[in-house]
Design a protein around this motif. Structure first.
Motif, PDB file in Angstrom:
ATOM      1  N   GLU A   1      49.555  56.589  34.554  1.00 30.35           N
ATOM      2  CA  GLU A   1      49.244  55.339  33.853  1.00 30.35           C
ATOM      3  C   GLU A   1      47.734  55.184  33.705  1.00 30.35           C
ATOM      4  O   GLU A   1      46.953  55.675  34.518  1.00 30.35           O
ATOM      5  CB  GLU A   1      49.813  54.135  34.606  1.00 30.35           C
ATOM      6  N   ARG A   2      47.342  54.450  32.684  1.00 34.38           N
ATOM      7  CA  ARG A   2      45.940  54.140  32.442  1.00 34.38           C
ATOM      8  C   ARG A   2      45.773  52.633  32.273  1.00 34.38           C
ATOM      9  O   ARG A   2      46.747  51.914  32.034  1.00 34.38           O
ATOM     10  CB  ARG A   2      45.425  54.878  31.201  1.00 34.38           C
ATOM     11  N   SER A   3      44.544  52.167  32.418  1.00 33.47           N
ATOM     12  CA  SER A   3      44.238  50.728  32.296  1.00 33.47           C
ATOM     13  C   SER A   3      45.165  49.905  33.188  1.00 33.47           C
ATOM     14  O   SER A   3      45.718  48.888  32.776  1.00 33.47           O
ATOM     15  CB  SER A   3      44.349  50.262  30.848  1.00 33.47           C
ATOM     16  N   VAL A   4      45.324  50.337  34.431  1.00 35.47           N
ATOM     17  CA  VAL A   4      46.228  49.659  35.357  1.00 35.47           C
ATOM     18  C   VAL A   4      45.759  48.225  35.605  1.00 35.47           C
ATOM     19  O   VAL A   4      46.570  47.283  35.652  1.00 35.47           O
ATOM     20  CB  VAL A   4      46.324  50.438  36.684  1.00 35.47           C
ATOM     21  N   LEU A   5      44.469  48.024  35.767  1.00 33.84           N
ATOM     22  CA  LEU A   5      43.947  46.682  36.008  1.00 33.84           C
ATOM     23  C   LEU A   5      44.302  45.740  34.865  1.00 33.84           C
ATOM     24  O   LEU A   5      44.761  44.614  35.089  1.00 33.84           O
ATOM     25  CB  LEU A   5      42.432  46.736  36.187  1.00 33.84           C
ATOM     26  N   GLU A   6      44.079  46.193  33.642  1.00 27.79           N
ATOM     27  CA  GLU A   6      44.344  45.358  32.474  1.00 27.79           C
ATOM     28  C   GLU A   6      45.839  45.095  32.309  1.00 27.79           C
ATOM     29  O   GLU A   6      46.259  43.962  32.032  1.00 27.79           O
ATOM     30  CB  GLU A   6      43.815  46.050  31.209  1.00 27.79           C
ATOM     31  N   ARG A   7      46.633  46.104  32.489  1.00 28.90           N
ATOM     32  CA  ARG A   7      48.057  45.998  32.189  1.00 28.90           C
ATOM     33  C   ARG A   7      48.837  45.293  33.293  1.00 28.90           C
ATOM     34  O   ARG A   7      49.719  44.487  33.014  1.00 28.90           O
ATOM     35  CB  ARG A   7      48.667  47.388  31.944  1.00 28.90           C
ATOM     36  N   ARG A   8      48.523  45.611  34.550  1.00 28.31           N
ATOM     37  CA  ARG A   8      49.364  45.136  35.642  1.00 28.31           C
ATOM     38  C   ARG A   8      48.790  43.937  36.391  1.00 28.31           C
ATOM     39  O   ARG A   8      49.542  43.220  37.058  1.00 28.31           O
ATOM     40  CB  ARG A   8      49.640  46.273  36.631  1.00 28.31           C
ATOM     41  N   PHE A   9      47.487  43.705  36.327  1.00 28.17           N
ATOM     42  CA  PHE A   9      46.899  42.638  37.132  1.00 28.17           C
ATOM     43  C   PHE A   9      46.258  41.519  36.317  1.00 28.17           C
ATOM     44  O   PHE A   9      46.282  40.358  36.729  1.00 28.17           O
ATOM     45  CB  PHE A   9      45.862  43.226  38.097  1.00 28.17           C
ATOM     46  N   LEU A  10      45.664  41.862  35.189  1.00 21.13           N
ATOM     47  CA  LEU A  10      44.916  40.851  34.440  1.00 21.13           C
ATOM     48  C   LEU A  10      45.753  39.639  34.023  1.00 21.13           C
ATOM     49  O   LEU A  10      45.283  38.504  34.178  1.00 21.13           O
ATOM     50  CB  LEU A  10      44.268  41.492  33.212  1.00 21.13           C
ATOM     51  N   PRO A  11      46.974  39.794  33.510  1.00 24.51           N
ATOM     52  CA  PRO A  11      47.718  38.606  33.070  1.00 24.51           C
ATOM     53  C   PRO A  11      47.926  37.569  34.173  1.00 24.51           C
ATOM     54  O   PRO A  11      47.734  36.367  33.940  1.00 24.51           O
ATOM     55  CB  PRO A  11      49.056  39.194  32.593  1.00 24.51           C
ATOM     56  N   ASP A  12      48.307  38.014  35.372  1.00 18.83           N
ATOM     57  CA  ASP A  12      48.547  37.063  36.461  1.00 18.83           C
ATOM     58  C   ASP A  12      47.243  36.448  36.974  1.00 18.83           C
ATOM     59  O   ASP A  12      47.205  35.265  37.326  1.00 18.83           O
ATOM     60  CB  ASP A  12      49.284  37.734  37.613  1.00 18.83           C
ATOM     61  N   LEU A  13      46.172  37.245  37.033  1.00 18.98           N
ATOM     62  CA  LEU A  13      44.884  36.698  37.453  1.00 18.98           C
ATOM     63  C   LEU A  13      44.410  35.647  36.460  1.00 18.98           C
ATOM     64  O   LEU A  13      43.934  34.564  36.862  1.00 18.98           O
ATOM     65  CB  LEU A  13      43.854  37.819  37.590  1.00 18.98           C
ATOM     66  N   ARG A  14      44.522  35.920  35.170  1.00 19.45           N
ATOM     67  CA  ARG A  14      44.140  34.944  34.150  1.00 19.45           C
ATOM     68  C   ARG A  14      44.970  33.664  34.267  1.00 19.45           C
ATOM     69  O   ARG A  14      44.447  32.558  34.205  1.00 19.45           O
ATOM     70  CB  ARG A  14      44.319  35.551  32.759  1.00 19.45           C
ATOM     71  N   ALA A  15      46.277  33.842  34.431  1.00 17.22           N
ATOM     72  CA  ALA A  15      47.160  32.683  34.524  1.00 17.22           C
ATOM     73  C   ALA A  15      46.828  31.816  35.736  1.00 17.22           C
ATOM     74  O   ALA A  15      46.933  30.588  35.684  1.00 17.22           O
ATOM     75  CB  ALA A  15      48.621  33.134  34.581  1.00 17.22           C
ATOM     76  N   GLY A  16      46.427  32.456  36.838  1.00 15.45           N
ATOM     77  CA  GLY A  16      46.073  31.717  38.043  1.00 15.45           C
ATOM     78  C   GLY A  16      44.647  31.215  38.046  1.00 15.45           C
ATOM     79  O   GLY A  16      44.259  30.471  38.956  1.00 15.45           O
ATOM     80  N   GLY A  17      43.846  31.636  37.063  1.00 13.60           N
ATOM     81  CA  GLY A  17      42.450  31.215  36.991  1.00 13.60           C
ATOM     82  C   GLY A  17      41.531  31.982  37.910  1.00 13.60           C
ATOM     83  O   GLY A  17      40.351  31.649  38.032  1.00 13.60           O
ATOM     84  N   VAL A  18      42.036  33.051  38.546  1.00 15.58           N
ATOM     85  CA  VAL A  18      41.237  33.809  39.511  1.00 15.58           C
ATOM     86  C   VAL A  18      40.303  34.753  38.752  1.00 15.58           C
ATOM     87  O   VAL A  18      40.748  35.577  37.962  1.00 15.58           O
ATOM     88  CB  VAL A  18      42.137  34.609  40.465  1.00 15.58           C
TER      89      VAL A  18
END
Length: 335
Positions: A25-42
């Motif tokens: 996999e590539r862009s793991v941070l963007e694909r797997r973590f960014l949406p939840d971090l953005r949603a939580g405001g972190v």
């Protein structure tokens, strides 16, 4: 207007970054973590470098380096994230809309007993050092998860542990006492007190409210606050309450409220330690509270971060949600 900081002081995301990149996999941070971090405001995360038991002792150094290498490779493909080595860099990243990442050792097993390796990790971007992860290493003893176990053991820091703390201070690395036993905590506190430096407990709660040895006793909270440090509220259910029915965001807020009432809002932060959302660690999210209170950062934002904003003054909420940890970083790591 300065970007508001919401800083999670402890997340084992590097294990998944490495695991998924090994699968291609590539862009793991963007694909797997960014949406939840953005949603939580972190927008700031301290990424721990944690070594699984089965890799010890021989594989610890290799795996730690693999985690850092995987992160750096992924950052090349994930422009919404930035690896930071200073508070100023963190603020600049947040102001530009990126998620700022700091690196922390969770246990010094990758060093073995070679003090020279600490400088190597510093040069690779590591700025925080958790001396232990609830197990013995060449530097210290960790504290047990078992409520029936004694809260402290006979062993304090070893001679290597004292050398390591001194070198971390010289380099400008923040000491993290979560997972350290009581005797080791006291010695770290004394050593840093002599140097006038604050320290943190990135992911621990109040032992008075949940009597796990992994939580901090009143004397520890007092010492940490007096040093100008901060303690991050941990969302792992058994560290929140003994009874499953009491493992709720409300009870976690009670830990935070207790610290604020005793020591002021400048002594607390969040270090959620979310593991149920990580494939490398978790047996899955349990709504009953045996694992994490929140299944991801999005839910933590809705059920806990929002609560902090609603119940504290704007200044106190800003302090708890990020400014307290950043203040420690500025003092120890530098601007």
């Amino acid at each position: 207007m300065k970007e508001k900081i919401i800083l999670d002081a402890h997340f084992d995301m590097l294990l998944d970054v490495l695991a998924f990149r090994r699968r291609g996999e590539r862009s793991v941070l963007e694909r797997r973590f960014l949406p939840d971090l953005r949603a939580g405001g972190v927008n700031v995360v301290v990424c721990s470098i944690f070594i699984l038991d089965e890799l010890l002792p021989e594989g610890a150094l290799r795996n730690a380096l693999d985690q850092i290498s995987a992160l750096r490779a992924d950052l090349d493909e994930s422009p919404s994230f930035a690896l930071c080595v200073s508070a100023r860099g963190c603020r600049e990243a947040a102001a530009s809309g990126r998620v700022a990442l700091f690196l922390s050792l969770e246990g010094v097993e990758p060093l073995g007993r070679d003090i020279l390796l600490l400088r190597v990790f510093y040069e690779l971007g590591v700025r925080l050092v958790g001396l232990s992860w609830s197990r013995r290493n060449y530097a210290c003893d960790g504290v047990s998860f078992d409520e029936a176990a004694p809260a402290s053991s006979q062993g304090s820091l070893t001679s290597f542990g004292r050398e390591l703390v001194a070198e971390a201070c010289r380099l400008g690395m923040v000491a993290d006492v979560s997972h350290l036993n009581d005797a080791g905590f006291r010695e770290v506190c004394d050593m840093l007190g002599e140097r006038g430096l604050p320290f943190i407990a990135s992911h621990s709660n109040c032992r008075e409210l949940a009597p796990s040895p992994r939580n901090l006793a009143e004397w520890q909270l007092e010492a940490l606050a007096a040093a100008g440090g901060a303690i991050g509220m941990n969302a792992y259910g058994p560290f929140v309450a003994v009874e499953r029915r009491e493992r709720t965001p409300e009870t976690l807020f009670a830990h935070l409220d207790s610290i604020i009432k005793r020591y002021g809002a400048r002594s607390a932060g969040i270090g959620l330690d979310l593991c149920a959302c990580l494939e490398s660690l978790s047996g899955g999210y349990d709504e009953g509270g045996d694992t994490d209170l929140f299944k991801n950062h999005a839910e933590a934002g809705e059920r806990f971060i929002k609560m902090i904003r609603e119940r504290l003054s704007a200044d106190d909420a800003d302090a708890v949600l990020g400014e307290n940890f950043l203040r420690v970083f500025e003092r120890v790591i530098g601007q």
